[in-house]
Design an enzyme around this catalytic site. Sequence first.
Site, short mmCIF file in Angstrom:
data_model
loop_
_atom_site.label_atom_id
_atom_site.label_comp_id
_atom_site.label_asym_id
_atom_site.label_seq_id
_atom_site.Cartn_x
_atom_site.Cartn_y
_atom_site.Cartn_z
N GLN A 1 16.44 5.28 18.03
CA GLN A 1 17.79 5.14 17.43
C GLN A 1 17.43 4.91 15.77
O GLN A 1 18.20 5.29 14.98
CB GLN A 1 18.57 4.13 17.89
CG GLN A 1 18.57 4.68 19.25
CD GLN A 1 19.70 3.17 20.16
OE1 GLN A 1 21.23 2.97 19.65
NE2 GLN A 1 18.96 2.43 20.58
N SER B 1 19.99 -4.31 20.45
CA SER B 1 21.13 -4.53 20.86
C SER B 1 22.26 -4.18 21.58
O SER B 1 22.99 -4.47 22.59
CB SER B 1 22.06 -5.25 19.69
OG SER B 1 22.90 -3.67 19.45
N HIS C 1 20.00 9.30 16.38
CA HIS C 1 20.91 9.13 14.35
C HIS C 1 20.66 9.69 13.51
O HIS C 1 20.70 9.52 12.95
CB HIS C 1 20.92 8.17 15.06
CG HIS C 1 21.69 6.90 15.75
ND1 HIS C 1 20.98 5.86 16.29
CD2 HIS C 1 22.23 7.58 16.92
CE1 HIS C 1 22.04 5.67 17.61
NE2 HIS C 1 22.69 6.40 17.71
N GLY D 1 13.83 -3.84 20.79
CA GLY D 1 14.98 -3.68 20.10
C GLY D 1 15.70 -3.62 19.56
O GLY D 1 15.42 -2.81 18.19
N1 APR Z 1 10.91 -7.14 17.42
C1 APR Z 1 11.95 -6.96 18.41
N2 APR Z 1 13.19 -6.57 18.82
C2 APR Z 1 13.38 -7.13 17.48
C3 APR Z 1 12.79 -8.09 16.98
C4 APR Z 1 11.35 -7.99 16.51
N3 APR Z 1 10.70 -8.42 15.43
N4 APR Z 1 13.42 -8.53 15.18
C5 APR Z 1 15.42 -8.61 15.70
N5 APR Z 1 14.97 -7.85 17.00
C6 APR Z 1 16.05 -7.37 17.90
C7 APR Z 1 17.04 -7.80 18.14
O1 APR Z 1 17.11 -9.38 19.07
C8 APR Z 1 18.46 -6.91 18.57
O2 APR Z 1 18.19 -7.14 19.83
O3 APR Z 1 16.37 -5.80 17.90
C9 APR Z 1 17.94 -5.86 17.93
C10 APR Z 1 18.90 -5.10 16.77
O4 APR Z 1 20.10 -4.77 16.80
P1 APR Z 1 20.50 -3.78 15.99
O5 APR Z 1 21.01 -4.76 14.49
O6 APR Z 1 21.99 -3.68 16.84
O7 APR Z 1 19.93 -2.58 15.71
P2 APR Z 1 20.03 -1.07 16.66
O8 APR Z 1 19.74 -2.02 18.66
O9 APR Z 1 19.31 -0.85 16.58
O10 APR Z 1 21.90 -0.33 16.55
C11 APR Z 1 21.38 0.44 17.16
O11 APR Z 1 23.99 1.87 15.34
O12 APR Z 1 24.43 0.55 13.98
C12 APR Z 1 23.98 1.91 14.45
O13 APR Z 1 22.53 4.29 14.03
C13 APR Z 1 22.90 2.25 14.02
O14 APR Z 1 21.15 3.60 14.94
C14 APR Z 1 21.37 1.90 15.06
C15 APR Z 1 22.70 2.00 16.74
#
Ligand code: APR
Length: 236
Positions: free
Chosen positions: A90, A178, A108, A176
């Site tokens: 993503q 959410s 994305h 990693g």
């Molecule tokens: N290692 C692994 N995971 C981690 C770490 C780490 N060091 N630090 C944080 N995380 C996890 C958090 O616990 C969370 O579950 O990474 C995740 C980040 O979640 P988001 O910030 O929601 O990112 P993501 O899921 O990639 O978002 C998806 O949303 O805004 C849009 O287009 C954007 O691609 C993005 C999409």
Amino acid sequence: MKKLKVVFSTGAGVSAESGVKTFRDADGLWENYPVMQVASAEGFAADPALVHEFYNARRRQLLEVVPNEAHRLIAELEEDSRFDVKVITQNIDDLHERAGSKDVLHLHGELMKIRSVKDEDYVEELSADDFETTPERRGRNGHPMRPHIVFFNEAVPNITPAMQLAAEADVFVVIGTSLAVYPAAGLMSCVAKGTPIYYIDPNPASTGGVANVTVIREKASVGMKKLVDILHSKLG
Ligand code: APR
């Protein structure tokens, strides 16, 4: 010998240890920016200069960071002839590629690319020497250009090949994310019945009723070390 097909589906958390902000963690990117103003087609139409500068700032940051151990371990698995590794992400950063991953499917978009506003198939690569974009910038074809990013409410063309990869996986690994944004979040439901799924995240989201999910409650670099051991044990 049949290769073990390992498909990764990564989110912002895989780049967190490189120093790249995630979106929804505390002090995440979306805490500091009005999402729909900087990451939607409507926002881009309303204030293209703001959106261009938002992505210029993310490119400046990307050029300051490097892949972390998690990116490296994934790329290392690709080099191991016993595995057939595919990466779906993503993320719009190029850290998987800079770690050596050859087969990365971006759902994305890609931060270091721009595309024509008139022809979505016309894409140009940016470079470390040339990555600042403005509404005045024209492509080599004379078209106004935009970030090669899937804005909110836009289609995700690569979800179709991504679902196919998930369906073919012997092992599916989510790192990693959410699981807040579809269709990416639905990929784990596309795996074949009985396929083991591993979810590496220090603060994992609920995976709902998806079967065969093993949560590795670790940050990406630590979780990937554990996963490599699990994959080697599967080889027998
Ligand atoms: N290692 C692994 N995971 C981690 C770490 C780490 N060091 N630090 C944080 N995380 C996890 C958090 O616990 C969370 O579950 O990474 C995740 C980040 O979640 P988001 O910030 O929601 O990112 P993501 O899921 O990639 O978002 C998806 O949303 O805004 C849009 O287009 C954007 O691609 C993005 C999409």
